[in-house]
Design a protein around this motif. Structure first.
Motif, PDB file in Angstrom:
ATOM      1  N   LYS B   3      78.009  57.195  -5.154  1.00  0.00           N
ATOM      2  CA  LYS B   3      77.367  58.440  -5.483  1.00  0.00           C
ATOM      3  C   LYS B   3      77.043  58.504  -6.961  1.00  0.00           C
ATOM      4  O   LYS B   3      76.084  59.158  -7.361  1.00  0.00           O
ATOM      5  N   THR B   4      77.899  57.906  -7.775  1.00  0.00           N
ATOM      6  CA  THR B   4      77.703  57.906  -9.224  1.00  0.00           C
ATOM      7  C   THR B   4      77.913  56.503  -9.767  1.00  0.00           C
ATOM      8  O   THR B   4      78.644  55.703  -9.184  1.00  0.00           O
ATOM      9  N   THR B   5      77.271  56.234 -10.891  1.00  0.00           N
ATOM     10  CA  THR B   5      77.403  54.946 -11.556  1.00  0.00           C
ATOM     11  C   THR B   5      77.789  55.179 -13.006  1.00  0.00           C
ATOM     12  O   THR B   5      77.111  55.942 -13.711  1.00  0.00           O
ATOM     13  N   GLN B   6      78.878  54.530 -13.424  1.00  0.00           N
ATOM     14  CA  GLN B   6      79.359  54.671 -14.798  1.00  0.00           C
ATOM     15  C   GLN B   6      79.679  53.284 -15.365  1.00  0.00           C
ATOM     16  O   GLN B   6      80.029  52.374 -14.603  1.00  0.00           O
ATOM     17  N   PRO B   7      79.593  53.125 -16.683  1.00  0.00           N
ATOM     18  CA  PRO B   7      80.060  51.857 -17.261  1.00  0.00           C
ATOM     19  C   PRO B   7      81.553  51.704 -17.028  1.00  0.00           C
ATOM     20  O   PRO B   7      82.298  52.689 -17.007  1.00  0.00           O
ATOM     21  N   ASN B   8      81.986  50.474 -16.851  1.00  0.00           N
ATOM     22  CA  ASN B   8      83.404  50.232 -16.570  1.00  0.00           C
ATOM     23  C   ASN B   8      84.287  50.625 -17.743  1.00  0.00           C
ATOM     24  O   ASN B   8      85.401  51.122 -17.557  1.00  0.00           O
ATOM     25  N   SER B   9      83.811  50.371 -18.974  1.00  0.00           N
ATOM     26  CA  SER B   9      84.643  50.657 -20.132  1.00  0.00           C
ATOM     27  C   SER B   9      83.790  50.989 -21.340  1.00  0.00           C
ATOM     28  O   SER B   9      82.623  50.594 -21.412  1.00  0.00           O
ATOM     29  N   MET B  10      84.389  51.733 -22.259  1.00  0.00           N
ATOM     30  CA  MET B  10      83.754  52.058 -23.537  1.00  0.00           C
ATOM     31  C   MET B  10      84.831  52.146 -24.605  1.00  0.00           C
ATOM     32  O   MET B  10      86.007  52.401 -24.294  1.00  0.00           O
ATOM     33  N   GLU B  11      84.418  51.962 -25.842  1.00  0.00           N
ATOM     34  CA  GLU B  11      85.321  52.100 -26.979  1.00  0.00           C
ATOM     35  C   GLU B  11      84.757  53.125 -27.952  1.00  0.00           C
ATOM     36  O   GLU B  11      83.536  53.281 -28.075  1.00  0.00           O
ATOM     37  N   SER B  12      85.658  53.791 -28.639  1.00  0.00           N
ATOM     38  CA  SER B  12      85.238  54.736 -29.667  1.00  0.00           C
ATOM     39  C   SER B  12      86.251  54.718 -30.789  1.00  0.00           C
ATOM     40  O   SER B  12      87.442  54.490 -30.554  1.00  0.00           O
ATOM     41  N   ASN B  13      85.764  54.962 -31.998  1.00  0.00           N
ATOM     42  CA  ASN B  13      86.686  55.130 -33.121  1.00  0.00           C
ATOM     43  C   ASN B  13      87.228  56.548 -33.128  1.00  0.00           C
ATOM     44  O   ASN B  13      86.548  57.510 -32.744  1.00  0.00           O
ATOM     45  N   GLU B  14      88.454  56.655 -33.568  1.00  0.00           N
ATOM     46  CA  GLU B  14      89.088  57.965 -33.638  1.00  0.00           C
ATOM     47  C   GLU B  14      88.280  58.900 -34.532  1.00  0.00           C
ATOM     48  O   GLU B  14      87.721  58.487 -35.551  1.00  0.00           O
ATOM     49  N   GLU B  15      88.209  60.148 -34.113  1.00  0.00           N
ATOM     50  CA  GLU B  15      87.539  61.232 -34.820  1.00  0.00           C
ATOM     51  C   GLU B  15      86.022  61.115 -34.824  1.00  0.00           C
ATOM     52  O   GLU B  15      85.357  61.882 -35.512  1.00  0.00           O
ATOM     53  N   GLU B  16      85.488  60.209 -34.037  1.00  0.00           N
ATOM     54  CA  GLU B  16      84.039  60.126 -33.889  1.00  0.00           C
ATOM     55  C   GLU B  16      83.639  60.672 -32.519  1.00  0.00           C
ATOM     56  O   GLU B  16      84.449  60.677 -31.585  1.00  0.00           O
ATOM     57  N   PRO B  17      82.376  61.112 -32.370  1.00  0.00           N
ATOM     58  CA  PRO B  17      81.953  61.598 -31.053  1.00  0.00           C
ATOM     59  C   PRO B  17      81.800  60.458 -30.057  1.00  0.00           C
ATOM     60  O   PRO B  17      81.524  59.309 -30.436  1.00  0.00           O
ATOM     61  N   VAL B  18      82.009  60.801 -28.793  1.00  0.00           N
ATOM     62  CA  VAL B  18      81.878  59.835 -27.705  1.00  0.00           C
ATOM     63  C   VAL B  18      80.927  60.405 -26.665  1.00  0.00           C
ATOM     64  O   VAL B  18      81.056  61.566 -26.274  1.00  0.00           O
ATOM     65  N   HIS B  19      79.998  59.577 -26.216  1.00  0.00           N
ATOM     66  CA  HIS B  19      79.053  59.977 -25.178  1.00  0.00           C
ATOM     67  C   HIS B  19      79.281  59.081 -23.961  1.00  0.00           C
ATOM     68  O   HIS B  19      78.995  57.886 -23.999  1.00  0.00           O
ATOM     69  N   LEU B  20      79.765  59.666 -22.900  1.00  0.00           N
ATOM     70  CA  LEU B  20      80.061  58.922 -21.677  1.00  0.00           C
ATOM     71  C   LEU B  20      78.952  59.191 -20.663  1.00  0.00           C
ATOM     72  O   LEU B  20      78.811  60.309 -20.166  1.00  0.00           O
ATOM     73  N   PRO B  21      78.171  58.157 -20.303  1.00  0.00           N
ATOM     74  CA  PRO B  21      77.035  58.382 -19.407  1.00  0.00           C
ATOM     75  C   PRO B  21      77.409  58.271 -17.937  1.00  0.00           C
ATOM     76  O   PRO B  21      78.390  57.606 -17.582  1.00  0.00           O
TER      77      PRO B  21
END
Lengths: 117, 110
Positions: B3-21
């Motif tokens: 029903k939905t498709t997402q990337p398996n993994s993502m990385e982000s630096n602390e205190e930065e914004p994250v956009h999860l598609p």
């Protein structure tokens, strides 16, 4: 307040035995869901209740699996004649509103980890 | 059928914004988009949900594409406590079921 509780937290059983997993929803929550979660996977829907009525059991894998919620509160998921492939985390969730309501939010319990030897 | 498709993994630096598609190209007009997250060794917890308009709450923001075939969960300032698996879920209006999929595992780098 108290969240969703499940018991036992861990269950080890031998193949062929029956097991009963219990879910205590948050007081006053009308809907209750059961999920199964394999390692590294998202929860997989099994069944749900509105009050004491089982509304959808299409996710139950086969007729060895059954669930009840006789008084609209506590629910029991029963697996008869367990098989090794039944080993998984079984999670329960409850919702204040009826399943399908626009603002429905599910609150999950800690789960019961079942291991069938 | 996913029903939905997402990337398996993502990385982000602390205190930065994250956009999860999340892609949900088969969404119908009455399906709600929900996001839950699951911290290690815990059950899933609600993050946010929406139908058509963008939504904000204290945890995150949800941006929904105009055609509703995709959405993005936005964490405005990632913290180490945000490291979790994030699930984008369609609540199918005709069945009241939640399809979780495999989610995106978010790693937050100090």
């Amino acid at each position: 307040g108290a969240g969703v509780s499940q018991s036992p937290r861990y269950k080890v059983t031998k193949r062929g035995q029956d097991v009963a997993l219990r879910c205590d929803p948050i007081s006053g929550h009308v809907s209750l869901y059961w999920y199964r979660q394999a390692l590294g996977q998202g929860p997989e829907f099994l069944t749900y209740f509105n009050y004491e009525a089982q509304q959808d059991k299409s996710g139950l894998p086969n007729d060895r699996f059954s669930a009840e919620r006789p008084e609209g509160s506590i629910s029991t998921l029963t697996i008869q004649r367990t098989e090794q492939r039944d080993s998984a985390m079984y999670r329960c969730a409850s919702s204040l509103r009826l399943a399908g309501a626009a603002q429905e939010t599910q609150y999950f319990g800690p789960g019961t980890r079942l291991l069938v030897l | 059928d996913a029903k939905t498709t997402q990337p398996n993994s993502m990385e982000s630096n602390e205190e930065e914004p994250v956009h999860l598609p999340c892609n949900h190209s088969t969404i119908s007009g009455t399906d709600y988009i929900h996001w839950y997250r699951q911290l290690p060794s815990q059950g899933p917890e609600y993050v946010i949900h929406g139908l058509t308009s963008n939504v904000n709450n204290r945890m995150a923001s949800l941006a929904i594409a105009e055609d509703r075939k995709s959405s993005t969960l936005i964490l405005h300032r990632a913290t180490l406590r945000d490291a979790a698996v994030y699930y984008c879920i369609l609540r199918v209006n005709t069945g009241n079921q939640f399809y979780f999929g495999t989610g995106t595992s978010l790693t937050v780098i100090p």
